[in-house]
Scaffold this motif. Structure first.
Motif, PDB file in Angstrom:
ATOM      1  N   GLY A 156     -12.730  -3.282   3.672  1.00 12.46           N
ATOM      2  CA  GLY A 156     -12.903  -2.319   4.754  1.00 12.46           C
ATOM      3  C   GLY A 156     -13.677  -1.100   4.303  1.00 12.46           C
ATOM      4  N   TRP A 157     -13.376  -0.610   3.089  1.00  8.16           N
ATOM      5  CA  TRP A 157     -14.099   0.542   2.554  1.00  8.16           C
ATOM      6  C   TRP A 157     -15.566   0.199   2.325  1.00  8.16           C
ATOM      7  CZ3 TRP A 157     -16.885   1.114  -1.923  1.00  8.16           C
ATOM      8  CH2 TRP A 157     -17.275   2.414  -2.250  1.00  8.16           C
ATOM      9  N   ALA A 158     -15.833  -0.998   1.757  1.00  8.24           N
ATOM     10  CA  ALA A 158     -17.212  -1.395   1.463  1.00  8.24           C
ATOM     11  C   ALA A 158     -18.036  -1.508   2.739  1.00  8.24           C
ATOM     12  CB  ALA A 158     -17.226  -2.728   0.708  1.00  8.24           C
ATOM     13  N   ILE A 159     -17.450  -2.058   3.812  1.00 12.08           N
ATOM     14  CA  ILE A 159     -18.176  -2.180   5.084  1.00 12.08           C
ATOM     15  C   ILE A 159     -18.551  -0.799   5.611  1.00 12.08           C
ATOM     16  CG2 ILE A 159     -17.938  -2.868   7.507  1.00 12.08           C
ATOM     17  CD1 ILE A 159     -16.258  -5.218   6.576  1.00 12.08           C
ATOM     18  N   GLY A 160     -17.670   0.172   5.388  1.00  9.27           N
ATOM     19  CA  GLY A 160     -17.935   1.526   5.871  1.00  9.27           C
ATOM     20  C   GLY A 160     -18.795   2.365   4.951  1.00  9.27           C
ATOM     21  N   HIS A 161     -19.175   1.843   3.786  1.00 14.38           N
ATOM     22  CA  HIS A 161     -19.964   2.615   2.825  1.00 14.38           C
ATOM     23  C   HIS A 161     -21.157   1.800   2.321  1.00 14.38           C
ATOM     24  CE1 HIS A 161     -16.115   4.740   2.826  1.00 14.38           C
ATOM     25  NE2 HIS A 161     -16.763   5.785   2.395  1.00 14.38           N
ATOM     26  N   MET A 162     -21.837   1.136   3.251  1.00 15.41           N
ATOM     27  CA  MET A 162     -22.984   0.319   2.869  1.00 15.41           C
ATOM     28  C   MET A 162     -24.270   1.137   2.802  1.00 15.41           C
ATOM     29  SD  MET A 162     -22.049  -3.076   5.122  1.00 15.41           S
ATOM     30  CE  MET A 162     -23.619  -3.878   4.790  1.00 15.41           C
TER      31      MET A 162
END
Length: 262
Positions: A167-173
């Protein structure tokens, strides 16, 4: 020069993705010459320096990592896993310690007080996982890397951790993270090839990290996480569709199949 030096050099080459051919080209010698040196595990010091220069690694770092190569995975006793499962925060402290974070580094990244850090370390000492030294120093009593039982009591915590990370990675691409997700149909043989290549890349990342941890000051290191999942997709489980809402026949069939009350 003896075997351990060349084992350390081989780990360095693998971590950097360098082949004997590339090394030979950089050194201006033939590939068989390089292969012979590594096979015989013996050469003069000036040749060893030349190899290190071609591999872009300092000889002192190679010598320092001779006895610190990643060993086989180790396990934690099931009872300890159960006790860690009951205390997620303590589990995460231990995981960070096993990933070569110092207590001070954990304090900085988590915003912990010195008192909290000491109490966590003392709890881990009671579990027989660390030995406390002076101040906040602690020595791991379990050899790393650790292979956890992903089907054991810690499974919910690992699932939650990876879901949170995705979830964090999707929001910090936008530069902080990379997230790739797609589904394609392919032959099982092709899928097996992709899986092996991904495992090779993961091993290279582990070797690079191992090298950095032994050659770079702790305050210059940043924690990174690798999460990879690949397999035959269980579409009904992860992307359920079900009958169309206006499919009256399907609804009637579902009612017909519904078990009668006891």
């Amino acid at each position: 020069m003896n075997g351990p030096i060349f084992e350390a050099l081989k780990r360095t080459l693998k971590a950097k993705g360098l082949t004997y051919r590339t090394l030979a080209e950089r050194m201006g010698v033939s590939e068989p010459t390089v292969k012979r040196i590594f096979h015989e595990r013996n050469c003069k010091l000036d040749r060893l320096m030349e190899i290190c220069a071609a591999a872009e690694v300092e000889l002192e770092n190679v010598l320092g990592s001779m006895s610190r190569g990643p060993g086989p995975a180790n396990h934690v006793a099931p009872e300890i896993e159960r006790r860690l499962a009951a205390r997620p925060a303590l589990l995460f402290v231990f995981i960070m310690l096993s990933e070569k974070f110092t207590p001070e580094g954990i304090m900085r990244s988590q915003g912990l007080s010195e008192a909290s850090m000491f109490l966590y370390l003392r709890d881990l000492e009671e579990l027989g996982l660390v030995a406390l030294g002076r101040g906040l120093s602690a020595r791991l009593l379990v050899d790393t890397p650790i292979q956890w039982d992903f089907e054991g009591p810690l499974k919910p915590h690992f699932e939650t951790t990876n879901k949170n990370f995705i979830g964090w990675a999707i929001g910090h691409m936008d530069g902080q993270a990379t997230f790739v997700s797609f589904s394609r149909r392919m032959r099982p043989e092709t899928a097996e090839m992709v899986r092996r290549e991904a495992e090779d890349l993961a091993e290279r990342a582990r070797l690079l990290a191992h090298h950095d941890q032994h050659t770079t000051p702790e305050d210059q290191l940043v924690g990174y996480k690798w999460t990879f999942a690949f397999g035959a997709t269980p579409f009904p489980a992860i992307m359920p569709i079900g009958p169309h809402p206006r499919d009256a026949g399907a609804r009637a069939e579902a009612v017909k199949r519904r078990p009668l009350p006891a």
